[in-house]
Design an enzyme around this catalytic site. Structure first.
Site, PDB file in Angstrom:
ATOM      1  N   PRO A 291       0.815  -1.206   0.000  1.00 39.91           N
ATOM      2  CA  PRO A 291       0.000   0.000   0.000  1.00 39.91           C
ATOM      3  C   PRO A 291       0.857   1.268   0.000  1.00 39.91           C
ATOM      4  CG  PRO A 291       0.119  -0.928   2.201  1.00 39.91           C
ATOM      5  CD  PRO A 291       0.807  -1.904   1.286  1.00 39.91           C
ATOM      6  N   CYS A 361      -0.064  29.303 -14.813  1.00 37.92           N
ATOM      7  CA  CYS A 361      -0.582  29.945 -16.011  1.00 37.92           C
ATOM      8  C   CYS A 361      -1.174  28.945 -16.968  1.00 37.92           C
ATOM      9  CB  CYS A 361       0.524  30.746 -16.676  1.00 37.92           C
ATOM     10  SG  CYS A 361       0.847  32.215 -15.725  1.00 37.92           S
TER      11      CYS A 361
HETATM   12  N1  LLP Z   1       3.060  -1.344  -6.019  1.00 33.25           N
HETATM   13  C1  LLP Z   1       3.280  -1.039  -7.300  1.00 33.25           C
HETATM   14  C2  LLP Z   1       4.046  -1.942  -8.138  1.00 33.25           C
HETATM   15  C3  LLP Z   1       2.769   0.163  -7.831  1.00 33.25           C
HETATM   16  O1  LLP Z   1       2.971   0.448  -9.102  1.00 33.25           O
HETATM   17  C4  LLP Z   1       2.030   1.039  -6.993  1.00 33.25           C
HETATM   18  C5  LLP Z   1       1.520   2.302  -7.509  1.00 33.25           C
HETATM   19  C6  LLP Z   1       1.843   0.679  -5.654  1.00 33.25           C
HETATM   20  C7  LLP Z   1       2.359  -0.530  -5.200  1.00 33.25           C
HETATM   21  C8  LLP Z   1       1.097   1.547  -4.685  1.00 33.25           C
HETATM   22  O2  LLP Z   1      -0.218   1.747  -5.068  1.00 33.25           O
HETATM   23  P1  LLP Z   1      -1.220   2.529  -4.100  1.00 33.25           P
HETATM   24  O3  LLP Z   1      -1.442   1.677  -2.882  1.00 33.25           O
HETATM   25  O4  LLP Z   1      -0.592   3.821  -3.740  1.00 33.25           O
HETATM   26  O5  LLP Z   1      -2.454   2.690  -4.893  1.00 33.25           O
HETATM   27  N2  LLP Z   1       0.134   8.924  -9.244  1.00 33.25           N
HETATM   28  C9  LLP Z   1      -1.106   8.193  -9.187  1.00 33.25           C
HETATM   29  C10 LLP Z   1      -0.929   6.826  -8.597  1.00 33.25           C
HETATM   30  C11 LLP Z   1       0.052   5.978  -9.343  1.00 33.25           C
HETATM   31  C12 LLP Z   1       0.269   4.649  -8.697  1.00 33.25           C
HETATM   32  C13 LLP Z   1       1.419   3.945  -9.278  1.00 33.25           C
HETATM   33  N3  LLP Z   1       1.725   2.691  -8.689  1.00 33.25           N
HETATM   34  C14 LLP Z   1      -2.126   8.997  -8.395  1.00 33.25           C
HETATM   35  O6  LLP Z   1      -1.808  10.099  -7.964  1.00 33.25           O
HETATM   36  O7  LLP Z   1      -3.263   8.559  -8.214  1.00 33.25           O
END
Ligand code: LLP
Length: 444
Positions: A291, A361
């Site tokens: 997570p 901007c």
């Molecule tokens: N493991 C892997 C291999 C990942 O690619 C990611 C997120 C995570 C774990 C963690 O996922 P989470 O629990 O945070 O959902 N910038 C985007 C989110 C991109 C997530 C990329 N990978 C946003 O702001 O929503």
């Protein structure tokens, strides 16, 4: 705005976080300011720890540091007994500088460089999660050169489409990540990895997407992955011992979001695992979850000062704050929705619908398109909640805005964990070639 963690409204009608009055925080540290609620982060880490590590025997929770990576954050994760997921030399460097035990670090990424891989091997990271054929042979070659045996997981793309924004979906076949499972590519990768004497295959990994609300997506993932592990065993006699399910657990940002509980997430994985293993007569592997967002997302609040206000009668009222897409690109990138409150007048009735815009901007620089607030005045303090994940870590210097500072609040104390950038920081890496200096003087 829904309150999260230690957020409360004090007797002055001010928003308080970690026992700190946000109006005072703004005075002391300036705005925009990211405020991180330490007790809330620790509380969530403990929920993960008790639901997975204690609830589900033989499992590990690793924090995806891409959500928010700083020295202080790595220390908190270490103290809470979780592992760490890094995706670049920079995140790895941050973790190592924070004295995070390398053995509890997983190294991800779809295009790790030779230097990054060498850095990871040298540091002794616990697992390298191999994403593609290029990396597979590069890693084996490097491990040979460095006389090391490297423990790896293979990242597969299981062909599961989680219901979330398409930019943060990753499990579907058409993805830049991982070895495709349904078409046999993953089998080829596995066989090749097995033939590489300096790689030790410990298990497989998948990440099906981010901001996922439907626990059924995770149930499906467990089933597909266990079926695949059993297939590999039948085909090759090799028993994979670890299953990393990635991250993706969704959080509340704004009304309508209805995330599940972490304990229900663990329970879903547990039941799915028992069923799938029983069906396949496959021994239960170690389970890893990663997570990111759900550990820090709701623990972050961004404080802004309201500046200009533009009313277009009958159309919209734009309330501009002193930050925007440079400190929070998520609304522009993913149509992400946020909630906010006037932190200096948090008890007042809301009387008008406004749009909160940033100071960059471009017209797409909107933080919130539609929000009810009390009558806003220039100088008011606006607190946007749930900005702990993918805000600071995705911030930029667009328009040469300086990045806000980050303070960690707990028990009435606020500690700066990232200093606010200054104008001179913006020029830290600017270099003026001699010929331009000359031209500059000559033109005067
Ligand atoms: N493991 C892997 C291999 C990942 O690619 C990611 C997120 C995570 C774990 C963690 O996922 P989470 O629990 O945070 O959902 N910038 C985007 C989110 C991109 C997530 C990329 N990978 C946003 O702001 O929503």
């Amino acid at each position: 705005m829904r309150l999260h963690g230690t957020q409360m409204v004090n007797e002055l009608g001010h928003l308080e976080i970690g026992g700190c009055d946000t109006v005072e925080l703004a005075k002391q540290f300036g705005t925009p300011l990211y405020v991180m609620d330490e007790a809330h982060i620790r509380d969530i880490c403990r929920q993960y720890h008790s639901s997975f590590v204690e609830g589900l025997k033989n499992s590990e929770v690793i924090y995806a540091s891409k959500a928010f990576s700083t020295l202080a954050m790595c220390r908190i994760i270490d103290e809470e007994g979780l592992g760490l997921d890094v995706v670049s030399g920079g995140e790895l460097y941050t973790a190592l500088q924070a004295n995070f035990a390398a053995a509890r670090i997983y190294f991800h990424g779809n295009n790790k460089s030779r230097e990054e891989l060498a850095m990871a091997i040298k540091a002794g990271v616990g697992r390298i999660v191999v994403d593609n054929f290029f990396e597979l042979s590069l890693l084996n070659e490097l491990a040979q050169e460095m006389n090391q045996r490297v423990e790896v997981l293979l990242r597969v793309t299981p062909g599961i489409e989680a219901h979330t924004h398409e930019y943060i979906q990753t499990g579907q076949i058409d993805s830049k990540f991982g070895f495709t499972l349904p078409d046999g590519t993953a089998d080829r990768a596995f066989d090749l990895a097995l033939s590489y004497s300096n790689l030790v295959i410990k298990g497989i990994h998948a990440h099906i997407g981010s901001q996922i609300f439907e626990l059924d997506s995770f149930r499906h993932e467990v089933q597909v992955m266990i079926d695949y592990m059993a297939d590999i065993y039948k085909r090759t006699g090799f028993l994979l011992q670890e299953l990393n399910l990635g991250g993706g657990f969704g959080i509340y940002y704004a009304s309508g979001d209805d995330p599940a509980r972490i304990s229900d997430y663990a329970q879903t994985v547990q039941v799915a695992l028992e069923n799938a293993c029983q069906k396949q007569k496959f021994p239960r592997p170690k389970i890893i979850v990663e997570p990111g967002r759900s550990i820090v997302g709701t623990a972050g609040t961004t404080l802004y000062t309201v500046g200009s206000i533009k009313e277009i009668p009958g159309v919209r009222k734009y309330v501009a704050v002193d930050g925007g897409m440079a400190d929070n690109p998520r609304p522009a990138l993913y149509q992400a929705r946020y909630e906010a409150v006037l932190a200096n007048r948090a008890k007042e009735e809301t009387t008008e619908a406004v749009a909160v815009t940033g100071k960059c901007c471009e017209s797409g620089d909107m933080l919130i398109w539609d929000i009810d607030l009390p009558k806003v005045k220039s100088g008011d303090l606006l607190a946007v909640s749930c900005t702990g994940a993918y805000n600071y870590s995705m911030s930029s210097n667009y328009n040469r805005l300086t990045r806000p500072g980050v303070v960690l609040v707990a028990g009435g104390h606020a500690d700066v964990i990232v200093k606010r950038e200054t104008h001179s920081d913006l020029l830290r890496n600017d270099v003026l070639p001699a010929r331009l200096k000359y031209l500059q003087m000559a033109s005067r």
